[in-house]
Design a protein around this motif. Structure first.
Motif, PDB file in Angstrom:
ATOM      1  N   CYS A  12      -2.873  -1.263   1.879  1.00  0.00           N
ATOM      2  CA  CYS A  12      -4.162  -1.216   1.161  1.00  0.00           C
ATOM      3  C   CYS A  12      -4.008  -1.461  -0.337  1.00  0.00           C
ATOM      4  N   MET A  13      -3.011  -2.240  -0.725  1.00  0.00           N
ATOM      5  CA  MET A  13      -2.745  -2.416  -2.155  1.00  0.00           C
ATOM      6  C   MET A  13      -3.073  -3.815  -2.663  1.00  0.00           C
ATOM      7  N   ALA A  14      -3.631  -4.704  -1.820  1.00  0.00           N
ATOM      8  CA  ALA A  14      -4.077  -6.002  -2.310  1.00  0.00           C
ATOM      9  C   ALA A  14      -5.356  -5.828  -3.124  1.00  0.00           C
ATOM     10  N   LEU A  15      -5.727  -6.850  -3.880  1.00  0.00           N
ATOM     11  CA  LEU A  15      -6.973  -6.802  -4.643  1.00  0.00           C
ATOM     12  C   LEU A  15      -8.173  -6.883  -3.698  1.00  0.00           C
ATOM     13  N   ALA A  16      -9.345  -6.592  -4.211  1.00  0.00           N
ATOM     14  CA  ALA A  16     -10.545  -6.524  -3.380  1.00  0.00           C
ATOM     15  C   ALA A  16     -10.834  -7.837  -2.674  1.00  0.00           C
ATOM     16  N   ASN A  17     -10.460  -8.966  -3.305  1.00  0.00           N
ATOM     17  CA  ASN A  17     -10.726 -10.274  -2.691  1.00  0.00           C
ATOM     18  C   ASN A  17      -9.586 -10.741  -1.797  1.00  0.00           C
ATOM     19  N   GLY A  18      -8.569  -9.898  -1.596  1.00  0.00           N
ATOM     20  CA  GLY A  18      -7.457 -10.258  -0.735  1.00  0.00           C
ATOM     21  C   GLY A  18      -6.269 -10.855  -1.448  1.00  0.00           C
ATOM     22  N   GLU A  19      -6.347 -10.984  -2.744  1.00  0.00           N
ATOM     23  CA  GLU A  19      -5.244 -11.561  -3.512  1.00  0.00           C
ATOM     24  C   GLU A  19      -4.105 -10.554  -3.669  1.00  0.00           C
ATOM     25  N   VAL A  20      -2.891 -11.066  -3.716  1.00  0.00           N
ATOM     26  CA  VAL A  20      -1.721 -10.216  -3.933  1.00  0.00           C
ATOM     27  C   VAL A  20      -1.831  -9.530  -5.295  1.00  0.00           C
ATOM     28  N   SER A  21      -1.578  -8.224  -5.321  1.00  0.00           N
ATOM     29  CA  SER A  21      -1.685  -7.450  -6.555  1.00  0.00           C
ATOM     30  C   SER A  21      -0.311  -7.161  -7.144  1.00  0.00           C
ATOM     31  N   ARG A  22      -0.305  -6.681  -8.373  1.00  0.00           N
ATOM     32  CA  ARG A  22       0.944  -6.269  -9.000  1.00  0.00           C
ATOM     33  C   ARG A  22       1.561  -5.093  -8.262  1.00  0.00           C
ATOM     34  N   ASP A  23       0.708  -4.191  -7.763  1.00  0.00           N
ATOM     35  CA  ASP A  23       1.223  -3.063  -6.970  1.00  0.00           C
ATOM     36  C   ASP A  23       1.945  -3.562  -5.726  1.00  0.00           C
ATOM     37  N   GLU A  24       1.367  -4.585  -5.084  1.00  0.00           N
ATOM     38  CA  GLU A  24       1.987  -5.157  -3.884  1.00  0.00           C
ATOM     39  C   GLU A  24       3.352  -5.757  -4.220  1.00  0.00           C
ATOM     40  N   LEU A  25       3.409  -6.486  -5.318  1.00  0.00           N
ATOM     41  CA  LEU A  25       4.665  -7.109  -5.724  1.00  0.00           C
ATOM     42  C   LEU A  25       5.706  -6.063  -6.099  1.00  0.00           C
ATOM     43  N   ARG A  26       5.278  -5.017  -6.766  1.00  0.00           N
ATOM     44  CA  ARG A  26       6.227  -3.965  -7.153  1.00  0.00           C
ATOM     45  C   ARG A  26       6.783  -3.263  -5.923  1.00  0.00           C
ATOM     46  N   TYR A  27       5.922  -2.976  -4.968  1.00  0.00           N
ATOM     47  CA  TYR A  27       6.382  -2.318  -3.748  1.00  0.00           C
ATOM     48  C   TYR A  27       7.385  -3.206  -3.022  1.00  0.00           C
ATOM     49  N   ALA A  28       7.075  -4.491  -2.919  1.00  0.00           N
ATOM     50  CA  ALA A  28       7.983  -5.416  -2.237  1.00  0.00           C
ATOM     51  C   ALA A  28       9.320  -5.493  -2.959  1.00  0.00           C
ATOM     52  N   ALA A  29       9.291  -5.529  -4.277  1.00  0.00           N
ATOM     53  CA  ALA A  29      10.536  -5.607  -5.044  1.00  0.00           C
ATOM     54  C   ALA A  29      11.420  -4.389  -4.800  1.00  0.00           C
ATOM     55  N   ILE A  30      10.797  -3.221  -4.634  1.00  0.00           N
ATOM     56  CA  ILE A  30      11.551  -1.989  -4.420  1.00  0.00           C
ATOM     57  C   ILE A  30      12.109  -1.921  -3.004  1.00  0.00           C
ATOM     58  N   HIS A  31      11.359  -2.409  -2.019  1.00  0.00           N
ATOM     59  CA  HIS A  31      11.703  -2.176  -0.614  1.00  0.00           C
ATOM     60  C   HIS A  31      12.393  -3.355   0.069  1.00  0.00           C
ATOM     61  N   ALA A  32      12.439  -4.516  -0.569  1.00  0.00           N
ATOM     62  CA  ALA A  32      13.139  -5.662   0.014  1.00  0.00           C
ATOM     63  C   ALA A  32      14.600  -5.658  -0.434  1.00  0.00           C
ATOM     64  N   GLY A  33      15.361  -6.574   0.118  1.00  0.00           N
ATOM     65  CA  GLY A  33      16.744  -6.752  -0.326  1.00  0.00           C
ATOM     66  C   GLY A  33      17.774  -6.282   0.665  1.00  0.00           C
ATOM     67  N   GLY A  34      17.519  -5.152   1.330  1.00  0.00           N
ATOM     68  CA  GLY A  34      18.489  -4.625   2.284  1.00  0.00           C
ATOM     69  C   GLY A  34      18.267  -5.139   3.689  1.00  0.00           C
ATOM     70  N   VAL A  35      17.014  -5.114   4.144  1.00  0.00           N
ATOM     71  CA  VAL A  35      16.709  -5.488   5.527  1.00  0.00           C
ATOM     72  C   VAL A  35      16.874  -6.991   5.734  1.00  0.00           C
ATOM     73  N   GLY A  36      17.096  -7.377   7.001  1.00  0.00           N
ATOM     74  CA  GLY A  36      17.198  -8.794   7.320  1.00  0.00           C
ATOM     75  C   GLY A  36      15.853  -9.485   7.326  1.00  0.00           C
ATOM     76  N   LEU A  37      14.845  -8.828   7.919  1.00  0.00           N
ATOM     77  CA  LEU A  37      13.479  -9.350   7.969  1.00  0.00           C
ATOM     78  C   LEU A  37      12.530  -8.358   7.320  1.00  0.00           C
ATOM     79  N   PHE A  38      11.655  -8.847   6.458  1.00  0.00           N
ATOM     80  CA  PHE A  38      10.591  -8.043   5.852  1.00  0.00           C
ATOM     81  C   PHE A  38       9.284  -8.680   6.303  1.00  0.00           C
ATOM     82  N   ILE A  39       8.544  -7.984   7.170  1.00  0.00           N
ATOM     83  CA  ILE A  39       7.257  -8.486   7.655  1.00  0.00           C
ATOM     84  C   ILE A  39       6.161  -7.846   6.813  1.00  0.00           C
ATOM     85  N   THR A  40       5.341  -8.657   6.195  1.00  0.00           N
ATOM     86  CA  THR A  40       4.333  -8.159   5.265  1.00  0.00           C
ATOM     87  C   THR A  40       3.228  -7.388   5.983  1.00  0.00           C
TER      88      THR A  40
END
Length: 391
Positions: free
Chosen positions: A30-58
């Motif tokens: 629930c962190m995208a913008l109201a119009n469905g656009e990727v938000s800074r919160d979404e990008l920050r979360y992805a930056a923190i949680h990606a990198g280790g796993v083989g597949l990251f499904i959005t």
């Protein structure tokens, strides 16, 4: 154990090489913008949680305007979203993690408020048997064909945005599952009736997605499919139906099938006399396509048990929220440092913005057993009342 099977690499049918067999599954944020656009919160979360796993499904992205299911949801319904989606894909792909965009239409699992005055849609004009759900409009043949086209167009956008693949969301009571379900699909035309006819829409969506990959992809590109094995509705999807569907999906050259359950080893919710885990029955029906299994996997021992059962990939959901470096800590032999609780003081560190926290807390309060528990936790600042995830 110094080397777990889930740390081994794998090459999918498409030719995409995955560095390990650990998957971060799609989770509603629930962190995208109201119009469905990727938000800074979404990008920050992805930056923190990606990198280790083989597949990251959005988290899921809706393929057209009437497919939106909730506020703060990603959109892949228009080309104008491609630049933001490219930022998301690039952020996920750090350290070799593959970025998979999940795509769907919510169908009747939405509301006219979320759709800004438009009515919800589904296979038939049958409301979901849940409090407050609206009766949807039955999609016309032309609207069904357009929706299938929209899935293909969403795939094109995912390719152009730089994702490594898409996951078709055919689970969790959303539109694709609604066409397969005898509860939500009461049609008597080519889209409904027998289990084979109820497969028509899901299989056409798969074909549209695969056609888009053949047309637009200039690199190996993953196509996966997620499904829920059963429904509690009457009439509803039963395992006999699902086994026919997955047997067909198994012949289509998909990169994986993703089994959506709250517990990897769950038996039937409809046949209480059968204690066989559903995943065992699914494994028997699927011979050519890798499986991803998810549900209540927390520790490395839990994950390795999935591998030992012959399942190809293990998805770690709730635990990945509270421990974004789960894989890295296992690789470093630092399993004792894996975090199994989530104090409120850690929310910012983990990139959990207010909409995501509110969603998780609401799910837990609704009986979904997300794992929140009121507790007194001692922090560096002294005693503070925190919410923590149960281990």
């Amino acid at each position: 154990m110094s080397r777990y099977q889930f740390l081994q690499s794998a090459t999918l049918k498409s030719g995409v090489k995955v560095k390990n067999r650990v998957v971060l599954p799609p989770m509603t944020e629930c962190m995208a913008l109201a119009n469905g656009e990727v938000s800074r919160d979404e990008l920050r979360y992805a930056a923190i949680h990606a990198g280790g796993v083989g597949l990251f499904i959005t988290p899921v992205a809706y393929v057209n305007a009437r497919g939106k299911g909730f506020e703060g949801e990603l959109s892949v319904a228009d080309d104008r979203f491609i630049p933001g989606l490219n930022k998301l894909a690039t952020t996920i792909q750090q350290k070799g993690t593959k970025a998979i965009l999940q795509i769907f239409s919510a169908g009747r699992m939405s509301s006219s408020a979320i759709l800004r005055g438009q009515k919800t849609v589904s296979a038939s004009a049958v409301a979901a048997p849940r409090p407050g759900m609206e009766t949807p409009e039955e999609l016309t043949n032309a609207e069904i064909e357009q929706t299938i086209t929209d899935f293909g167009e969403a795939t094109r956008r995912a390719i152009q945005a730089g994702f490594d693949g898409v996951e078709i969301h055919g689970a969790n009571t959303y539109l694709i599952q609604q066409f397969f379900s005898p509860h939500s699909n009461r049609r008597t035309d080519k889209w409904g009736g027998s289990v084979e006819k109820r497969m028509t829409f899901p299989l056409r969506v798969v074909d549209a997605v695969q056609t888009a990959v053949k047309t637009y992809a200039d690199r190996p590109f993953v196509v996966g499919y997620r499904f829920s094995p059963e429904e509690i509705e009457e009439p509803g999807i039963r395992m006999a139906d699902t086994l026919k569907l997955v047997a067909k999906l198994d012949t289509l050259g998909l990169d994986y099938l993703h089994v959506s359950m709250g517990n990897v080893w769950r038996p039937s919710i409809n046949d209480q006399s059968d204690k066989t885990p559903l995943i065992d029955q699914i494994q028997d029906a699927v011979t050519a396509t890798p499986l991803i299994s998810v549900g209540n996997v927390k520790t490395p021992v839990d994950a390795e048990r999935v591998m030992e059962a012959g399942i190809d990939f293990v998805a770690i959901g709730r635990e990945s929220i509270r421990e974004p470096h789960w894989v890295e800590k296992v690789e470093a032999g630092a399993e004792e440092s894996i975090r199994y609780t989530l104090p409120l003081t850690d929310l910012d560190e983990l990139g959990i913005a207010s909409p995501y926290f509110d969603f998780l807390a609401g799910m837990d309060a609704g009986g979904a057993h997300i794992g929140f528990e009121p507790a007194l936790a001692t922090t560096e600042k002294g005693n503070a009342k925190d919410l923590v995830f149960r281990k």
